[in-house]
Design a protein around this motif. Structure first.
Motif, mmCIF file in Angstrom:
data_model
loop_
_atom_site.group_PDB
_atom_site.id
_atom_site.type_symbol
_atom_site.label_atom_id
_atom_site.label_comp_id
_atom_site.label_asym_id
_atom_site.label_seq_id
_atom_site.Cartn_x
_atom_site.Cartn_y
_atom_site.Cartn_z
ATOM 1 N N MET A 69 0.841 -1.182 0.000
ATOM 2 C CA MET A 69 0.000 0.000 0.000
ATOM 3 C C MET A 69 0.882 1.239 0.000
ATOM 4 S SD MET A 69 -2.930 1.165 -0.337
ATOM 5 C CE MET A 69 -3.697 -0.451 -0.333
ATOM 6 N N LEU A 70 0.886 1.956 -1.132
ATOM 7 C CA LEU A 70 1.651 3.193 -1.252
ATOM 8 C C LEU A 70 3.124 2.977 -0.899
ATOM 9 C CD1 LEU A 70 -1.215 5.191 0.329
ATOM 10 C CD2 LEU A 70 -0.292 5.760 -1.915
ATOM 11 N N GLY A 71 3.664 1.841 -1.372
ATOM 12 C CA GLY A 71 5.067 1.520 -1.154
ATOM 13 C C GLY A 71 5.365 0.814 0.146
ATOM 14 N N HIS A 72 4.406 0.744 1.039
ATOM 15 C CA HIS A 72 4.551 0.039 2.317
ATOM 16 C C HIS A 72 4.209 -1.426 2.061
ATOM 17 C CE1 HIS A 72 4.346 -0.512 6.680
ATOM 18 N NE2 HIS A 72 4.640 0.759 6.862
ATOM 19 N N ARG A 73 5.164 -2.332 2.290
ATOM 20 C CA ARG A 73 5.005 -3.717 1.847
ATOM 21 C C ARG A 73 5.072 -4.698 3.016
ATOM 22 N NH1 ARG A 73 9.789 -4.568 -2.030
ATOM 23 N NH2 ARG A 73 10.761 -2.925 -0.779
ATOM 24 N N ALA A 74 4.458 -5.861 2.814
ATOM 25 C CA ALA A 74 4.546 -6.939 3.801
ATOM 26 C C ALA A 74 4.229 -8.249 3.108
ATOM 27 C CB ALA A 74 3.595 -6.700 4.969
ATOM 28 N N ILE A 75 4.656 -9.339 3.729
ATOM 29 C CA ILE A 75 4.329 -10.672 3.240
ATOM 30 C C ILE A 75 4.150 -11.589 4.442
ATOM 31 C CG2 ILE A 75 6.795 -11.233 2.963
ATOM 32 C CD1 ILE A 75 4.207 -12.622 0.574
ATOM 33 N N TRP A 98 7.511 1.980 4.715
ATOM 34 C CA TRP A 98 7.910 3.150 3.947
ATOM 35 C C TRP A 98 7.024 4.329 4.320
ATOM 36 C CZ3 TRP A 98 11.900 4.972 1.686
ATOM 37 C CH2 TRP A 98 11.788 6.105 0.880
ATOM 38 N N PRO A 99 7.612 5.493 4.708
ATOM 39 C CA PRO A 99 9.042 5.814 4.640
ATOM 40 C C PRO A 99 9.866 5.254 5.788
ATOM 41 C CG PRO A 99 7.840 7.685 5.477
ATOM 42 C CD PRO A 99 6.798 6.659 5.111
ATOM 43 N N GLY A 100 9.218 4.670 6.798
ATOM 44 C CA GLY A 100 9.945 4.088 7.910
ATOM 45 C C GLY A 100 8.977 3.558 8.940
ATOM 46 N N PRO A 101 9.483 3.004 10.049
ATOM 47 C CA PRO A 101 8.597 2.485 11.097
ATOM 48 C C PRO A 101 7.700 3.553 11.701
ATOM 49 C CG PRO A 101 10.845 1.702 11.382
ATOM 50 C CD PRO A 101 10.904 2.767 10.343
ATOM 51 N N SER A 102 8.105 4.802 11.620
ATOM 52 C CA SER A 102 7.287 5.948 12.020
ATOM 53 C C SER A 102 7.810 7.138 11.251
ATOM 54 C CB SER A 102 7.369 6.202 13.532
ATOM 55 O OG SER A 102 8.666 6.664 13.880
ATOM 56 N N PHE A 103 7.024 8.199 11.189
ATOM 57 C CA PHE A 103 7.481 9.405 10.499
ATOM 58 C C PHE A 103 8.668 10.021 11.224
ATOM 59 C CE2 PHE A 103 2.736 9.693 9.432
ATOM 60 C CZ PHE A 103 2.892 8.906 8.308
ATOM 61 N N LYS A 104 8.611 9.981 12.546
ATOM 62 C CA LYS A 104 9.688 10.567 13.336
ATOM 63 C C LYS A 104 10.996 9.834 13.089
ATOM 64 C CE LYS A 104 10.816 12.002 18.077
ATOM 65 N NZ LYS A 104 10.311 12.057 19.483
ATOM 66 N N PHE A 156 4.536 10.930 5.045
ATOM 67 C CA PHE A 156 3.894 10.024 4.108
ATOM 68 C C PHE A 156 4.023 10.539 2.668
ATOM 69 C CE2 PHE A 156 0.011 9.871 1.610
ATOM 70 C CZ PHE A 156 -0.040 8.524 1.304
ATOM 71 N N GLY A 157 4.040 9.603 1.722
ATOM 72 C CA GLY A 157 3.922 9.953 0.309
ATOM 73 C C GLY A 157 5.220 10.191 -0.423
ATOM 74 N N GLN A 158 6.324 9.712 0.112
ATOM 75 C CA GLN A 158 7.618 9.933 -0.532
ATOM 76 C C GLN A 158 7.819 8.929 -1.678
ATOM 77 O OE1 GLN A 158 9.331 12.552 0.579
ATOM 78 N NE2 GLN A 158 7.695 12.823 2.084
ATOM 79 N N PRO A 159 8.352 9.388 -2.815
ATOM 80 C CA PRO A 159 8.617 8.456 -3.913
ATOM 81 C C PRO A 159 9.746 7.496 -3.568
ATOM 82 C CG PRO A 159 9.386 10.669 -4.459
ATOM 83 C CD PRO A 159 8.658 10.781 -3.166
ATOM 84 N N ILE A 160 9.754 6.357 -4.231
ATOM 85 C CA ILE A 160 10.787 5.342 -4.039
ATOM 86 C C ILE A 160 11.565 5.197 -5.337
ATOM 87 C CG2 ILE A 160 11.256 2.905 -3.514
ATOM 88 C CD1 ILE A 160 8.688 2.826 -1.914
ATOM 89 N N SER A 161 12.829 5.580 -5.324
ATOM 90 C CA SER A 161 13.668 5.436 -6.510
ATOM 91 C C SER A 161 14.166 3.997 -6.621
ATOM 92 C CB SER A 161 14.861 6.390 -6.429
ATOM 93 O OG SER A 161 15.737 5.992 -5.381
ATOM 94 N N MET A 163 3.464 -4.545 -9.496
ATOM 95 C CA MET A 163 4.507 -3.671 -10.018
ATOM 96 C C MET A 163 3.899 -2.614 -10.931
ATOM 97 S SD MET A 163 6.750 -5.281 -8.361
ATOM 98 C CE MET A 163 8.318 -4.545 -8.843
ATOM 99 N N PRO A 164 4.457 -1.402 -11.013
ATOM 100 C CA PRO A 164 5.669 -0.950 -10.331
ATOM 101 C C PRO A 164 5.386 -0.456 -8.916
ATOM 102 C CG PRO A 164 4.866 0.794 -11.742
ATOM 103 C CD PRO A 164 3.941 -0.368 -11.944
ATOM 104 N N ILE A 165 6.339 -0.681 -8.033
ATOM 105 C CA ILE A 165 6.208 -0.194 -6.656
ATOM 106 C C ILE A 165 6.248 1.330 -6.667
ATOM 107 C CG2 ILE A 165 7.280 -0.170 -4.374
ATOM 108 C CD1 ILE A 165 8.458 -2.944 -5.112
ATOM 109 N N ASP A 166 5.276 1.931 -6.004
ATOM 110 C CA ASP A 166 5.146 3.392 -6.035
ATOM 111 C C ASP A 166 4.768 3.887 -4.644
ATOM 112 O OD1 ASP A 166 4.734 6.038 -6.608
ATOM 113 O OD2 ASP A 166 3.186 5.708 -8.136
ATOM 114 N N GLY A 167 5.741 4.509 -3.977
ATOM 115 C CA GLY A 167 5.477 5.023 -2.639
ATOM 116 C C GLY A 167 4.965 6.439 -2.634
#
Length: 783
Positions: free
Chosen positions: A489-495, A506-512, A518-523, A575-579
């Motif tokens: 979801m919006l680049g945040h992944r799990a399996i 993504w972008p991390g375990p927390s914003f801090k 939220f909403g940063q692109p993933i290169s 695909m493509p992964i898009d954060g």
């Protein structure tokens, strides 16, 4: 003579002679459900967290949903996609959300197969299947599965509910709406609410009224015909709207704060068996302040916001109780398969401080807490579009970490209740088998003894991705048939695989901790770095709330699970992964109607959704109305957009032409003609001329001149020091009236124009100033 029937495609079994006397008739057999087939009732809540229902440990009273659970089963490991439209697509199709084209909400669609927001017809819906099996099919409430550019009266309608197998529809097409003044659609056309808030109207009550009437209508004509009701409340999505007496039931209940709520709820979850006895409560979220660290005024406001949310949920539960009582009185309850689910975890769209009016949040125009405290007694009422702070979001997802939009369990694990008194022996038990919402449709079909069809309306059907849970209903120890499930979801992944769960936040375990929001692109480089070192691993079979990251100790397992994620991604169009959020918003999308500089509207036509209305903010524009004023005069709205939360209105009152701009519910800026508009035919015109630049970051739209003209003569001139910078939300545009919540207190809606209004032309020639980040926040809040 008995009636002879024959199935479609079979030879005619009667006799056709030269005359009717020499012939014997036969009839095409109507579609009938199997004798004794159960009804199906799916109740979908919105933004309701794992720890929000009473039967899942919450202090919030939900006796009717608790009753369904007591008469059936609760699952403690049901998973969703972590977002609205994607989850809803899974619930009705039994396929994964990317395979449905629903990687995200429809408003953030992009031009890739898994992301375009256009659900393929080969992924048939339960409604289409059951319709062909002789069921009555009803959709009531929130839909949010139609491509945004197809929600206008121009259609096409084939992806509206009545185009996807539902015989009747009553609700709203988009992601959210006011509970007091909703944007309602009845089958394929807009309607107004049957009452006003002052007369006791509330959307949740209205939805249940319609659900009851739909069922009653069909049952009185054919008592044996089963129904499928898909009932999707707007609750508990923002705005959190409920009558004051419901919120007042919880006065003081949340004064100890979100930390105390989590501890209390977690303890109760263990008592109920919803959480394992050895489970640990997840950590204190770094983005959420300690309750005791907050100033007293903040705590007072935040407590009331949660009281309103709790009242909203209890009120919704009460409406569910009304429906259950109706089914019981009709003798239908025992033979109804009921499933209760939330579409994702609790929502953090209120931000760290919550908001009294989401329009202020969207427009970067949040007011000081002192301003909110003055209005605290109105919280939840028709004047506000409120949402609580994300501390309560985190608490609502107890015992898990994080929230909606993220694939940690807080965003993707939700309450799931199943009941069928006539068909399930077990009562009041908890089921621990791993499940996903794609399993709901296969389970229903299994219980009904129906095989998924090869074709629907001539379209060959894709295989379902879900598996039936029917074998678990009466066997608590049955093995789960689902061993693997991907999430994105919006680049945040799990399996998930066989008791283990890997998460790449993504972008991390927390914003801090991430140092960004939220909403940063993933290169490509970022993705490679994330795959190398960004994945966490949890043994959820033993670590219920994802507290212990054991990635370092289980590197081989983690690498295998990452590989499995990519295999699943390849299967289901991930695909493509898009954060990113912003590029999805500003990227060009196909339109049903091409953009233009001049828009003409007629009275007594359907309102125009916000996304399809002309963009008037921060640019020169004019509104021209061709009218006839009778000798006795006329009054009413010529053109309006928005509500009391923000918008504009051009109208006549007391004989004078007037224009009012409502700045985010905080300030009214207007101009009126010096004289009464005389009788006869006239061209009435409003013009906005910007006199400065907007300051988007400070929540201020362009200042400008407000000018009124009658037949080309200037009759009113005023200056506005500020205007709305970005968005009216809600922002429906209507010609000849202001239905619902009035833009200005100068009149009571709908204030329909009483003269003759031939047409209104809105001209938007000029450059449009964008604030894509603010637009992104608007759409995400409507999930």
């Amino acid at each position: 003579m008995p009636i002879v029937e024959y199935e479609a495609g079979a030879p005619f079994p009667g006799v056709i002679g030269r005359t009717a006397e020499e012939s014997s008739p036969a009839w095409p057999a109507p579609v009938r459900a199997k004798k004794g087939a159960p009804n199906v009732l799916m109740i979908v809540l919105d933004d309701t967290g794992y720890g929000n229902l009473g039967c899942y440990g919450s202090p919030i009273e939900t006796p009717n949903m608790d009753g369904i659970a007591a008469n059936g089963l609760r699952y403690n490991s049901m998973h969703t996609t972590a977002l609205c439209s994607p989850s809803r697509s899974c619930i009705v199709t039994g396929r994964n959300h990317h395979a449905n084209g629903m990687a995200c909400i429809t408003e953030l669609a992009t031009g890739f197969p898994g992301y375009n927001g256009v659900m393929p017809f080969e992924n048939g819906m339960l409604s289409e299947i059951l319709l062909d099996e002789g069921y009555s099919t009803f959709m009531v409430g929130k839909w949010h599965l139609t491509p945004s550019n197809q929600e206008t009266a121009a259609g096409p309608y084939d992806r509206w509910p009545v185009g996807r197998g539902f015989e009747r529809f009553y609700g709203f097409l988009g992601g959210d709406t006011s509970q007091w003044y909703p944007d309602l659609v009845y089958d394929n056309h807009q309607v107004e609410a049957p009452k006003t808030p002052e007369e006791g109207y509330h959307l949740s009550e209205d939805l249940v009224d319609k659900a009851v009437s739909f069922i009653a209508d069909t049952k009185q004509s054919d008592p044996d015909k089963p129904f499928y009701l898909h009932l999707c409340f707007g609750a508990t999505h923002a705005p959190h709207h409920v009558a004051k007496e419901w919120a007042d039931k919880y006065k003081g209940v949340f004064d100890k704060g979100w930390d105390a709520y989590r501890e209390q709820t977690f303890a109760r979850q263990k008592e109920l068996g919803i959480a394992p006895a050895d489970a640990e409560l997840s950590r204190h979220d770094p983005d959420v302040p300690d309750w005791d660290s907050l100033p007293a005024p903040d705590r007072q406001l935040y407590s009331r916001m949660m009281e309103v949310f709790a009242g909203f949920l209890s009120h919704t539960d009460h409406q569910i109780g009304r429906l259950l009582e109706f089914l019981k009185n009709q003798g239908e309850l025992d033979n109804t398969v009921i499933m209760v689910i939330s579409d994702n975890g609790a929502s953090a769209e209120g931000g760290p401080t919550g908001t009294m009016n989401e329009a202020q949040f969207f427009n970067n125009a949040l007011g000081p807490i002192e301003e909110s405290l003055k209005l605290i007694d109105e919280l939840g009422g028709p004047k506000h579009f409120n949402h609580y702070p994300w501390g309560w979001t985190w608490a609502g997802n107890t015992p898990f970490r994080r929230w909606k939009r993220e694939t940690y369990r807080g965003g993707s694990t939700d309450p799931f209740i199943v009941s069928w008194p006539k068909g399930i022996k077990a009562k009041g038990e908890v089921r621990t088998q791993y499940a996903h919402i794609i399993d709901m449709v296969p389970t229903v079909l299994d219980l009904l003894g129906i095989q998924p069809p090869d074709k629907i309306r001539g379209v060959k059907q894709s295989p379902m991705h879900g598996v039936s849970l029917a074998h678990t209903l009466d066997d608590a120890k049955a093995n789960s048939k689902r061993t693997t499930q991907y999430f994105e979801m919006l680049g945040h992944r799990a399996i998930y695989h066989d008791g283990w769960r890997a998460v790449c936040a993504w972008p991390g375990p927390s914003f801090k901790e991430a140092g960004m929001g939220f909403g940063q692109p993933i290169s490509s480089d970022t993705l490679s770095a994330l795959d190398a070192k960004g994945w966490e691993l949890y043994h959820v079979a033993e670590d219920f709330a994802e507290n212990h990251n054991v990635a370092d100790e289980n590197r081989d397992r983690l690498i295998a699970m990452i590989g499995t994620w990519y295999v699943e991604a390849g299967k289901y169009d991930v695909m493509p992964i898009d954060g990113s959020g912003l590029p999805r918003m500003v990227g060009e999308k196909p339109l049903i109607a091409l953009p233009r500089d001049s828009y003409t509207y007629l009275p007594n036509t359907q309102s125009v959704p916000n996304f399809a209305a002309p963009k008037v903010l921060n640019r020169p524009h004019s509104i021209t109305a061709d009218v006839e004023i009778p000798e006795e005069g006329a009054e009413g709205v010529l053109l309006s957009q928005g509500t009391a939360a923000g918008g504009y209105s051009l109208f006549i009152k007391d004989g004078k032409l007037r224009y009012v701009h409502n700045y985010v519910g905080r300030k009214l800026l207007g101009v009126e003609s010096e004289d009464v508009v005389p009788a006869g035919k006239h061209e009435l015109r409003f013009e906005f001329e910007p006199t400065g630049k907007p300051d988007m970051q400070q929540g201020k739209g362009a200042p400008g001149r407000l000018q009124l003209y009658v037949d080309g003569d200037l009759v009113g001139d005023a200056n506005a020091d500020v205007t709305t910078p970005f968005m009216f939300n809600p922002g429906t545009l209507t010609c000849g009236a202001n239905p619902g919540s009035p833009v200005t207190p100068d009149y009571v809606g709908p204030f329909t124009f009483t003269g003759t209004l031939h047409k209104v032309t809105l001209d938007v020639s000029g450059e449009l100033i964008h604030d894509p980040e603010a637009e992104l926040r608007v759409h995400l809040a409507r999930q």
